[in-house]
Design a protein around this motif. Structure first.
Motif, PDB file in Angstrom:
ATOM      1  N   ASP A  94       0.785  -0.832  -0.031  1.00  0.00           N
ATOM      2  CA  ASP A  94      -0.088   0.547  -0.058  1.00  0.00           C
ATOM      3  C   ASP A  94       0.582   0.946   0.381  1.00  0.00           C
ATOM      4  O   ASP A  94       1.133   1.760   1.524  1.00  0.00           O
ATOM      5  CB  ASP A  94      -0.664   0.007   0.721  1.00  0.00           C
ATOM      6  N   ASP A  96       0.213   4.340  -1.168  1.00  0.00           N
ATOM      7  CA  ASP A  96      -0.234   5.502  -0.977  1.00  0.00           C
ATOM      8  C   ASP A  96       0.097   5.533   0.785  1.00  0.00           C
ATOM      9  O   ASP A  96      -0.218   6.913   1.157  1.00  0.00           O
ATOM     10  CB  ASP A  96      -1.791   5.243  -1.128  1.00  0.00           C
ATOM     11  N   ARG A  97       0.338   4.858   1.348  1.00  0.00           N
ATOM     12  CA  ARG A  97      -0.212   5.035   3.071  1.00  0.00           C
ATOM     13  C   ARG A  97       1.451   5.451   3.714  1.00  0.00           C
ATOM     14  O   ARG A  97       1.398   5.660   4.544  1.00  0.00           O
ATOM     15  CB  ARG A  97      -0.487   3.689   4.064  1.00  0.00           C
ATOM     16  N   LEU A  98       2.238   5.135   3.187  1.00  0.00           N
ATOM     17  CA  LEU A  98       3.832   4.892   3.073  1.00  0.00           C
ATOM     18  C   LEU A  98       4.520   6.290   2.192  1.00  0.00           C
ATOM     19  O   LEU A  98       5.773   5.727   2.825  1.00  0.00           O
ATOM     20  CB  LEU A  98       4.670   3.755   3.032  1.00  0.00           C
ATOM     21  N   PHE A 141       1.722  -1.661   5.071  1.00  0.00           N
ATOM     22  CA  PHE A 141       1.287  -0.456   6.267  1.00  0.00           C
ATOM     23  C   PHE A 141       1.347  -1.310   8.153  1.00  0.00           C
ATOM     24  O   PHE A 141       1.763  -0.702   9.248  1.00  0.00           O
ATOM     25  CB  PHE A 141       1.058   0.698   6.010  1.00  0.00           C
ATOM     26  N   THR A 145       3.822  -0.555  10.735  1.00  0.00           N
ATOM     27  CA  THR A 145       3.298  -0.578  12.472  1.00  0.00           C
ATOM     28  C   THR A 145       3.416  -1.442  13.006  1.00  0.00           C
ATOM     29  O   THR A 145       3.391  -0.936  14.372  1.00  0.00           O
ATOM     30  CB  THR A 145       1.978  -0.013  12.228  1.00  0.00           C
TER      31      THR A 145
END
Length: 253
Positions: A94, A96-98, A141, A145
């Motif tokens: 993903d 877009d999140r990183l 992601f 996390t």
């Protein structure tokens, strides 16, 4: 069911014995090549317990993974068309999140292989390997996390960070036996690593082990683990037993 249990076509020349899938009962099965060039199998599995197996001998030169220290990073406009897909986000990668984190963390690193090394080292130090924390739903992601996982989590995070930095990266699965390393008492498994496209070639990178290894046998490549799953079922199924054995054969001089 779709099966990705054959070695990669690029390694067929190294086979010393035939490599094929066998079944313990009559099965309708036929092979095909997927969109990434992997050798795959389609089957219609009957009700009940089915055992799928394969055993083969393959030659490997015994050299560790190559370290391409001088491999350059291409401008996006210069990349081959078929490489562009490995810059895009995917099911487990993903981007877009990183993206913001990647640029804040790695934008000051030199382009090319040094940047890949920086990403590899970061992921190796950031995630703690733990079989008990495996999660088939964890994305890159999530690995970032949770800071825990298995080899696929290391690969997904490193691939995603590379793509965020405009470095094409693809997921790899295959055999990686405990050859040339200290004995490991844990059960063997298929291994995940990744490849980056630099200097006109794909290069092997392993964020989990973070050291060149011997005897790496590629099975398949794809955007992420979705594309190279050992089995994909269209209907209810249960994996009741799974065993991988990769051993070095000693030959006489």
């Amino acid at each position: 069911m779709l099966l990705v249990l054959n070695i990669h076509p690029s390694r067929r020349v190294d086979l010393l014995t035939e490599q094929k899938l066998t079944f313990d009962q009559p099965i309708d099965a036929w092979g095909y090549t997927d969109g990434f060039g992997n050798a795959c199998t389609r089957i219609v599995a009957p009700p009940g317990l089915t055992t799928i197996s394969s055993e083969f001998v393959i030659y490997d030169g015994g050299e560790p993974d190559v370290i391409p220290r001088n491999a350059i990073q291409h401008e996006i406009k210069d990349l081959p068309d078929d490489v562009l897909v490995f810059l895009l986000g995917s099911r487990y990668c993903d981007t877009d999140r990183l993206g913001d984190f990647a640029w804040s963390q790695f934008s000051s690193t030199p382009l090319g292989w040094p940047r890949v090394e920086a990403i590899r080292d970061y992921v190796h130090d950031h995630i703690a390997f733990d079989y008990q924390k495996a999660d088939p739903l964890r994305t890159a992601f999530g690995g970032y996390t949770d800071r825990t996982g298995v080899c696929r989590d290391f690969s997904h995070l490193a691939i995603t960070l590379c793509r965020c930095m405009n470095i094409p990266a693809r997921y790899c699965t295959g055999y990686l036996g405990d050859i040339g390393v200290p004995f490991n008492p844990d059960p063997m498994d298929f291994s995940a690593w990744f490849e980056v496209y630099l200097g006109g070639h794909w290069h092997t990178v392993d964020a989990r082990h973070n050291t060149p290894r011997i005897g790496r046998i590629l099975m398949a490549t794809g955007r992420d683990a979705t594309d190279v799953a050992i089995s994909t079922s269209f209907g209810a199924s249960l994996l009741t037993r799974f065993e991988v054995i990769t051993e070095e054969l000693k030959t006489a001089n």
